[in-house]
Every structure is written in structure tokens, then in C-alpha cells.
Design an enzyme around this catalytic site. Structure first.
Site, mmCIF file in Angstrom:
data_model
loop_
_atom_site.group_PDB
_atom_site.id
_atom_site.type_symbol
_atom_site.label_atom_id
_atom_site.label_comp_id
_atom_site.label_asym_id
_atom_site.label_seq_id
_atom_site.Cartn_x
_atom_site.Cartn_y
_atom_site.Cartn_z
ATOM 1 N N HIS A 242 134.901 85.803 58.779
ATOM 2 C CA HIS A 242 134.497 85.819 57.369
ATOM 3 C C HIS A 242 134.760 87.214 56.792
ATOM 4 C CE1 HIS A 242 132.064 85.741 53.750
ATOM 5 N NE2 HIS A 242 132.153 84.420 53.813
ATOM 6 N N GLU B 157 139.380 82.413 51.273
ATOM 7 C CA GLU B 157 138.317 83.005 50.479
ATOM 8 C C GLU B 157 138.789 84.358 49.941
ATOM 9 O OE1 GLU B 157 134.286 81.138 51.659
ATOM 10 O OE2 GLU B 157 134.596 82.887 52.935
ATOM 11 N N SER C 214 132.583 81.828 44.971
ATOM 12 C CA SER C 214 131.838 81.486 43.746
ATOM 13 C C SER C 214 131.962 80.014 43.357
ATOM 14 C CB SER C 214 132.271 82.388 42.586
ATOM 15 O OG SER C 214 131.954 83.736 42.880
ATOM 16 N N ASN D 115 127.607 78.031 53.535
ATOM 17 C CA ASN D 115 127.353 79.254 54.299
ATOM 18 C C ASN D 115 126.147 79.954 53.686
ATOM 19 O OD1 ASN D 115 127.388 81.701 55.585
ATOM 20 N ND2 ASN D 115 129.376 82.374 54.768
ATOM 21 N N TRP D 116 125.041 79.883 54.386
ATOM 22 C CA TRP D 116 123.803 80.467 53.841
ATOM 23 C C TRP D 116 123.733 81.983 54.034
ATOM 24 C CZ3 TRP D 116 119.633 76.362 55.726
ATOM 25 C CH2 TRP D 116 119.765 75.215 54.931
HETATM 26 P P1 13P Z 1 129.937 82.566 47.355
HETATM 27 O O1 13P Z 1 130.021 81.069 47.117
HETATM 28 O O2 13P Z 1 128.548 83.091 47.253
HETATM 29 O O3 13P Z 1 130.922 83.302 46.506
HETATM 30 O O4 13P Z 1 130.370 82.799 48.875
HETATM 31 C C1 13P Z 1 131.589 82.307 49.315
HETATM 32 C C2 13P Z 1 131.679 82.554 50.767
HETATM 33 O O5 13P Z 1 131.856 83.684 51.183
HETATM 34 C C3 13P Z 1 131.454 81.418 51.659
HETATM 35 O O6 13P Z 1 131.710 81.750 52.976
#
Ligand code: 13P
Length: 259
Positions: free
Chosen positions: A97, A169, A217, A12-13
Site C-alpha cells: 500500500h 491507487e 477517495s 481498507n479501514w
Molecule cells: P481513501 O478512500 O481514504 O482515499 O483511501 C484509499 C486507499 O488508500 C485504500 O487502500
């Protein structure tokens, strides 16, 4: 998921890359070695979506939308519909999200409408669920996740040929960029939640095989510990997927496994 697939490595960019940077990164991914048996997908910004899809056309890397609107077409300034993303080559859509839920106040009701629109447009939705730090400290983790799941899937007939993808998440584990990682969610704690999500979904929908990805992360340093958990079907990587060296280090840490 086909039997040849070991799992999902999704990127996910977010809003990290402009169009030129997105195309350059996608083009480098196209040429780079990829782990056997894992489905890779990238979720670029809406702006960069078409050019990234073109850069990856004909490769095994799929593209998805970070967010969709549920009406196909009309006077909805600033939105892009699920139908439009599907027509532009999207195969997946992130739905709900936590950054949409918490920073843009997206409700469970809106999440449901987006999920239904994604399915109606032929996209495979990837529903994101997870609790905040305050909800976790108050012992409300499962209550929050169950509410999010129920709003999204209650009384929904799941299309037989569509993968049922969920990303757990935890909000407190999500980074604010590669200089500000979130707290590492202990893999065993994620595994417990993944199992519970999967069992709960199988309890309300018959004949489904939920695939629960983990996000928060994830980077080269901790990926192996997450993928070692049996109910972790893959990962949704944010910040670490937006820098070429971090991404190649992460992919290099993946060893094929059977799910
Ligand atoms: P990070 O890997 O930057 O913590 O983001 C996780 C995320 O929200 C993926 O959708």
C-alpha cells in the site's frame, strides 16, 4: 473471479477504528443488505483482525490483512506474519500500500517478499501500485507503476487457482479522512492505467486474468463513474468505508453489471 461475480468492493479501514468500533461496524455490515454478485472484503487493523473475523464468520464478507511480514515466526517485534493472518482466517492481504511504501519506506524488494509470503501462506495478495503527484507531473506515471509491477511479479509463477488482484491507487487521489478527500482521478484516466496494467501482466505471465481495482477517495458521489469503466474490476475504499452512513450510501449506489 467466478462468473457470478461482478466485481470487488473492498474496504481498507487503515488505522481509523479501534477494536470496539471495528467490531461494531463489522457486525452492522453483517446484518445490512449487500449488492448482488460483488465480493466484499474488509481489511481491519491487526489489533481488530481476529474479532472482526469472528463477527463476520459464516457471512459472505471476507477479511484480509493490511500488511504482512514475510518470515512465519520469530524475533520481529511489532510484526505479524502472513502465516499468522492466514491461520486467523484471512483470505486476502494488501501488499505494498502506498502508505506503507511512502510513510514506512517499504521498498519494492520488501514488497516482493511480502507478496511471496502471502502466496506461500495461501492468502490472495492485492498488490497496490500508484504514482505520487510529483511523479505524475513529471510524466513518470507508467514508469513508476511498471517498476512496481516488475519488482513484484517478474519471474513469479502465479498459482492457477489464485485471483491476480492489483489495486491502482494514485497517491495524489488518496484521502486523509472524510474531511480531506484527495483529488478525484478522472475515471477515463484510471481506465487507461487499468488496461495498461492488465495488458502488461498478461505479457509477462501466461494464462492470467488480472483484476485491477481502483482506490483513491472513492465514495458514494463518484463510485458509479468508476464502476462504469470496463477495465475497473472493483474498488478499494478507505475513509468512506469507516463510517456506517457513508458505507451504506456507497453500497446503495452499486448496480449489478457484467464484467
Ligand atoms: P481513501 O478512500 O481514504 O482515499 O483511501 C484509499 C486507499 O488508500 C485504500 O487502500
Amino acid at each position: 473471479m467466478s462468473s457470478a461475480t461482478h466485481g470487488y468492493i473492498f474496504a481498507n479501514w487503515k488505522m481509523y477504528l479501534n477494536q470496539e468500533e471495528s467490531v461494531a461496524l463489522a457486525t452492522s455490515w453483517r446484518a445490512a443488505p449487500r449488492p448482488d454478485g460483488y465480493q466484499l472484503a474488509v481489511f481491519p487493523s491487526a489489533l481488530a483482525f481476529t474479532s472482526v473475523a469472528e463477527a463476520l464468520a459464516g457471512s459472505s464478507i471476507r477479511v484480509g490483512a493490511q500488511n504482512v511480514y514475510w518470515v512465519d515466526q520469530g524475533g520481529y517485534t511489532g510484526e505479524v506474519s502472513a502465516a499468522m493472518f492466514a491461520a486467523a482466517g484471512a483470505q486476502y492481504a494488501l501488499i505494498g500500500h502506498s502508505e506503507r511504501r511512502h510513510q514506512f519506506h517499504e521498498t519494492n524488494h520488501e514488497v516482493r517478499q511480502k507478496l511471496e509470503a502471502a502466496l506461500a501462506s495461501g492468502l490472495t495478495p492485492l498488490l497496490c501500485v500508484g504514482e505520487t503527484a510529483a511523479e505524475r507531473s513529471a510524466g513518470r506515471t507508467w514508469e513508476v507503476i511498471e517498476t512496481q509491477l516488475r519488482a513484484a511479479y517478474h519471474n513469479l509463477v502465479w498459482p492457477a487457482k489464485t485471483d491476480l488482484l492489483i489495486a491502482y491507487e494514485p497517491v495524489w487521489a488518496i484521502s486523509r479522512g472524510t474531511e480531506r478527500w484527495g483529488a478525484d482521478c478522472p475515471p477515463g484516466e484510471a481506465e487507461v492505467i487499468h488496461t495498461r496494467i492488465s495488458d502488461w501482466l498478461q505479457g509477462i505471465m501466461s494464462g492470467v486474468a488480472p483484476q485491477v481495482l481502483f482506490g483513491g477517495s472513492v465514495r458514494a458521489a463518484n463510485l458509479g463513474r468508476y464502476l462504469a469503466e470496463p477495465h475497473l474490476a472493483g474498488v478499494l475504499v478507505g475513509a468512506a468505508s469507516t463510517q456506517p452512513d457513508r458505507w451504506s450510501a456507497l453500497l446503495a449506489n452499486i448496480t449489478p453489471r457484467a464484467l
